[in-house]
Design a protein around this motif. Structure first.
Motif, PDB file in Angstrom:
ATOM      1  N   GLY A 244      40.083  71.911 -44.569  1.00 41.30           N
ATOM      2  CA  GLY A 244      39.757  71.109 -45.740  1.00 41.30           C
ATOM      3  C   GLY A 244      38.648  71.717 -46.567  1.00 41.30           C
ATOM      4  O   GLY A 244      37.975  72.671 -46.162  1.00 41.30           O
ATOM      5  N   CYS A 245      38.486  71.159 -47.760  1.00 42.17           N
ATOM      6  CA  CYS A 245      37.474  71.654 -48.702  1.00 42.17           C
ATOM      7  C   CYS A 245      36.941  70.471 -49.483  1.00 42.17           C
ATOM      8  O   CYS A 245      37.664  69.520 -49.765  1.00 42.17           O
ATOM      9  CB  CYS A 245      38.113  72.685 -49.638  1.00 42.17           C
ATOM     10  N   THR A 246      35.676  70.532 -49.813  1.00 38.70           N
ATOM     11  CA  THR A 246      35.036  69.414 -50.516  1.00 38.70           C
ATOM     12  C   THR A 246      34.749  69.724 -51.976  1.00 38.70           C
ATOM     13  O   THR A 246      34.117  68.941 -52.671  1.00 38.70           O
ATOM     14  CB  THR A 246      33.706  69.068 -49.821  1.00 38.70           C
ATOM     15  N   ARG A 247      35.210  70.870 -52.470  1.00 41.95           N
ATOM     16  CA  ARG A 247      34.828  71.321 -53.808  1.00 41.95           C
ATOM     17  C   ARG A 247      35.613  70.644 -54.927  1.00 41.95           C
ATOM     18  O   ARG A 247      35.098  70.409 -56.008  1.00 41.95           O
ATOM     19  CB  ARG A 247      35.001  72.836 -53.907  1.00 41.95           C
ATOM     20  N   GLY A 248      36.902  70.412 -54.682  1.00 37.07           N
ATOM     21  CA  GLY A 248      37.696  69.700 -55.685  1.00 37.07           C
ATOM     22  C   GLY A 248      37.964  70.485 -56.950  1.00 37.07           C
ATOM     23  O   GLY A 248      37.873  69.916 -58.053  1.00 37.07           O
ATOM     24  N   LYS A 553      36.240  67.124 -70.819  1.00 33.99           N
ATOM     25  CA  LYS A 553      34.891  66.980 -71.374  1.00 33.99           C
ATOM     26  C   LYS A 553      33.923  68.018 -70.826  1.00 33.99           C
ATOM     27  O   LYS A 553      32.757  68.048 -71.220  1.00 33.99           O
ATOM     28  CB  LYS A 553      34.358  65.576 -71.071  1.00 33.99           C
ATOM     29  N   GLY A 554      34.397  68.854 -69.895  1.00 36.69           N
ATOM     30  CA  GLY A 554      33.534  69.869 -69.303  1.00 36.69           C
ATOM     31  C   GLY A 554      32.490  69.294 -68.357  1.00 36.69           C
ATOM     32  O   GLY A 554      31.420  69.883 -68.173  1.00 36.69           O
ATOM     33  N   LEU A 555      32.801  68.147 -67.741  1.00 30.55           N
ATOM     34  CA  LEU A 555      31.864  67.501 -66.822  1.00 30.55           C
ATOM     35  C   LEU A 555      32.204  67.889 -65.383  1.00 30.55           C
ATOM     36  O   LEU A 555      33.373  67.852 -64.982  1.00 30.55           O
ATOM     37  CB  LEU A 555      31.938  65.975 -66.967  1.00 30.55           C
ATOM     38  N   LEU A 556      31.206  68.232 -64.622  1.00 32.18           N
ATOM     39  CA  LEU A 556      31.412  68.662 -63.242  1.00 32.18           C
ATOM     40  C   LEU A 556      31.436  67.465 -62.294  1.00 32.18           C
ATOM     41  O   LEU A 556      30.756  66.463 -62.511  1.00 32.18           O
ATOM     42  CB  LEU A 556      30.300  69.621 -62.816  1.00 32.18           C
ATOM     43  N   THR A 557      32.232  67.597 -61.230  1.00 32.76           N
ATOM     44  CA  THR A 557      32.251  66.619 -60.144  1.00 32.76           C
ATOM     45  C   THR A 557      31.559  67.246 -58.945  1.00 32.76           C
ATOM     46  O   THR A 557      31.913  68.361 -58.538  1.00 32.76           O
ATOM     47  CB  THR A 557      33.701  66.245 -59.776  1.00 32.76           C
ATOM     48  N   GLU A 562      27.902  65.663 -50.622  1.00 32.52           N
ATOM     49  CA  GLU A 562      26.649  65.072 -51.109  1.00 32.52           C
ATOM     50  C   GLU A 562      26.730  63.551 -51.135  1.00 32.52           C
ATOM     51  O   GLU A 562      25.772  62.852 -50.808  1.00 32.52           O
ATOM     52  CB  GLU A 562      26.331  65.625 -52.501  1.00 32.52           C
ATOM     53  N   SER A 563      27.893  63.028 -51.571  1.00 29.25           N
ATOM     54  CA  SER A 563      28.119  61.586 -51.557  1.00 29.25           C
ATOM     55  C   SER A 563      29.600  61.333 -51.767  1.00 29.25           C
ATOM     56  O   SER A 563      30.298  62.152 -52.346  1.00 29.25           O
ATOM     57  CB  SER A 563      27.304  60.883 -52.664  1.00 29.25           C
ATOM     58  N   CYS A 564      30.080  60.195 -51.295  1.00 30.02           N
ATOM     59  CA  CYS A 564      31.497  59.864 -51.420  1.00 30.02           C
ATOM     60  C   CYS A 564      31.859  59.660 -52.888  1.00 30.02           C
ATOM     61  O   CYS A 564      31.148  58.968 -53.639  1.00 30.02           O
ATOM     62  CB  CYS A 564      31.813  58.609 -50.616  1.00 30.02           C
TER      63      CYS A 564
END
Length: 579
Positions: A244-248, A553-557, A562-564
């Protein structure tokens, strides 16, 4: 081997592909073992033997006293012609049994482009291609793997599909099917009961199916590996650092399919490496993970293994988690290539993919590492990404040119290589609604890059017609299954390799069926039903739509360590599990 003489067998290229008998292979007594499973990997032996999942299920199944698992690969053209000429069925490597004689055939789908290979292999093994044509005497054919998460393009050929990870359920599932076959149970009744297993999709029932995940403690880690007779694509032991990976990353199907991250403890990793070294003799170990440098105890593992006289293989690295102090511990003379996947050439476009690192960080890493002795750098890029401009494409050439100049300045033996491919929107990702560019549009972007590259930078460009085919299959509906069958009848095979694949055969199939590939490359309205809506893989659709909007919108997730983020995957006992 049936009626093949030694002279026949040794007339083909690499006859050792078909002999079996490798070190650590398992040959059980056919008559005394009740349930028999063929693991079908639809590619050449040397490709399939490099796949960790095949070895995992081989040893997991064979440790059961009542089950045996034997391997079957798609043979090369020379052996295919020979066994057709001799009118012989394709056999398994262990007991040399015809494919049709197994109770269950488990097909590994790592790429949609293996579809015609599966049909060819089933046909050579004298197994009816269509599930509707199989009787009580025929094997059950079940497929699994990330590339079959939208199974529309292959549903008529499969009795069932397993969606997700099967380590903790595969044994019970296979026993159920094998016993049903041997008892001559009604196939429809059997499949109705089979759909009650977690993660099982039965095409004839079109049942709502949710992906099955395995908890960390239930992940199976083989302690042996078969040592191939023929040099494999990757000759090494493999230990799964994390699943698995948490980067998305918004384009990444694996990020959805394998959520959440589950890390193996460093003590377990070291124990596995040492055991596998003793049981195989391999001198290289691959530390397997979707994002190796995100593994929280990597430095500790490298320290533990520093005295083991092993070469360590580090797969694709993320610049935003790159630990240069750690890389200094790895001898660059034993591991000469570092692989990076920036995907986009500009900072702005990369941010829309949810990859926050910059071109300057990439160049700084090349500068530092080339000074430290690393001399081979490999990059992966995509063209045709959502909202991509010509300037973004040109930035790929600029970045590669600058990386080459820096690496060469520090080490005159340094080489920069890149692979560029067309972006393929995948189901169950935030980009599943996006348009895929045509092969003609891809070629224009390739030309733009080539015209601005320094001559010494080595770049390979993936054939855009195979990206088109991958795009059609991955976002297919049920009509595409007819296309796969027709293309196979036309002679299409080994579409997994541009060396063998012939896209004009697929073109002929399109025309005969009156289908338009552009229909499958178009953008999708988020409100329209999708052919895979009845299957749940990874994050919820609402979450994917939110990520799509953030991308625009160029917004990062942030990383979900770090948090759910509320993507909808975790719950109950299933949560990110760190080492």
């Amino acid at each position: 081997m049936f009626m093949l003489s030694n002279a026949d067998l040794y007339s083909v290229e690499k006859p050792s592909r078909y002999l079996g008998g490798e070190f650590n292979s398992v040959v059980k007594n056919w008559e005394e073992t009740p349930y028999k499973v063929a693991l079908l990997y639809p590619d050449l032996y040397e490709v399939g033997m490099s796949y960790h999942g095949l070895q995992l299920f081989y040893f997991l199944i064979n440790q059961q006293k009542d089950l045996l698992a034997e391997r079957v690969f798609t043979p090369a053209a020379d052996l295919r012609e020979l066994i057709k000429e001799k009118d012989l069925p394709l056999w398994s490597l262990e007991n040399k049994k015809p494919l049709y004689s197994f109770d269950v055939i488990a097909v590994h789908f790592l790429t949609e482009l293996a579809a015609t290979n599966v049909l060819e292999t089933l046909s050579l093994g004298e197994v009816p291609l269509l599930a509707a044509q199989r009787t009580w005497n025929d094997p059950y054919v079940i497929a699994g793997g990330p590339a079959i998460s939208n199974p529309s393009f292959f549903e008529p050929f499969l009795d069932a599909v397993f969606i997700g990870e099967a380590d903790d359920i595969i044994v019970d599932l296979l026993r159920f099917l094998a016993k049903a076959k041997q008892e001559h149970a009604d196939r429809n009744d059997t499949l109705f009961e089979l759909q009650k297993f977690p993660g099982v999709y039965v095409p004839t029932l079109r049942n709502q199916t949710e992906e099955h995940h395995v908890l960390r403690d239930n992940i199976f880690h083989p302690t042996k590996f078969i040592v191939p007779n023929v040099e494999a694509v990757q000759e090494r032991a493999v230990v799964e650092l994390a699943r698995g990976c948490t980067r998305g990353c918004h384009f990444c199907h694996a990020s959805s399919y394998y959520r959440p991250v589950r890390e193996t403890s460093p003590q377990k990793v070291v124990e596995l490496v040492r055991t596998i070294k003793q049981t195989t003799g391999f001198t290289e170990v691959g530390l397997l993970s979707l994002s190796t440098f995100d593994y929280s105890k990597l430095s500790e593992v490298v320290d533990y293994l520093s005295g083991e006289h092993l070469n360590m293989s580090l797969p694709s690295l993320r610049l935003d988690s790159l630990d240069t102090d750690l890389l200094r511990k790895v001898d660059p003379t034993k591991h000469l290539t570092l692989t990076f996947a920036p995907e986009a050439g500009s900072d702005k476009l990369r941010k829309k993919l949810n990859k926050p690192f910059t071109n300057q960080e990439i160049l700084d890493a090349v500068d530092l590492l080339s000074k430290s002795g690393w001399n081979k750098f490999k990059f992966y890029f995509m063209v045709g990404l959502p909202e991509e401009s010509d300037h973004d494409v040109l930035d790929i050439a600029t970045l590669l040119n600058e990386a080459d100049s820096i690496a060469f300045r520090n080490n005159r033996r340094s080489r920069v290589h890149a692979t560029v491919a067309s972006f393929v929107p995948k189901p169950f990702t935030p980009f599943q609604w996006e348009q895929q560019i045509t092969p003609e549009g891809t070629l224009e972007k390739y030309t733009l890059i080539q015209e601005h590259l320094k001559k010494q930078v080595d770049v390979s460009f993936r054939n855009p017609y195979f990206s088109l085919l991958e795009g059609v299959l991955s976002r297919s509906d049920l009509k595409v299954a007819n296309l796969v069958l027709q293309a196979w009848k036309e002679g299409a095979i080994f579409d997994t390799s541009e060396q063998y694949g012939q896209h004009f055969l697929w073109q002929s199939a399109w025309e005969k069926l009156g289908l338009d590939p552009m229909e499958y490359l178009r953008a999708r309205d988020p409100k329209e039903p999708l052919p895979w809506d009845h299957i749940k893989v990874g994050p919820s659709k609402d979450f994917l739509l939110l990520q799509r909007e953030k991308s625009r919108k160029g917004l990062l997730t942030p990383d979900c360590r770090e948090s759910c983020l509320g993507c909808g995957v975790c719950g109950g006992d299933l949560w990110p599990t760190l080492a």
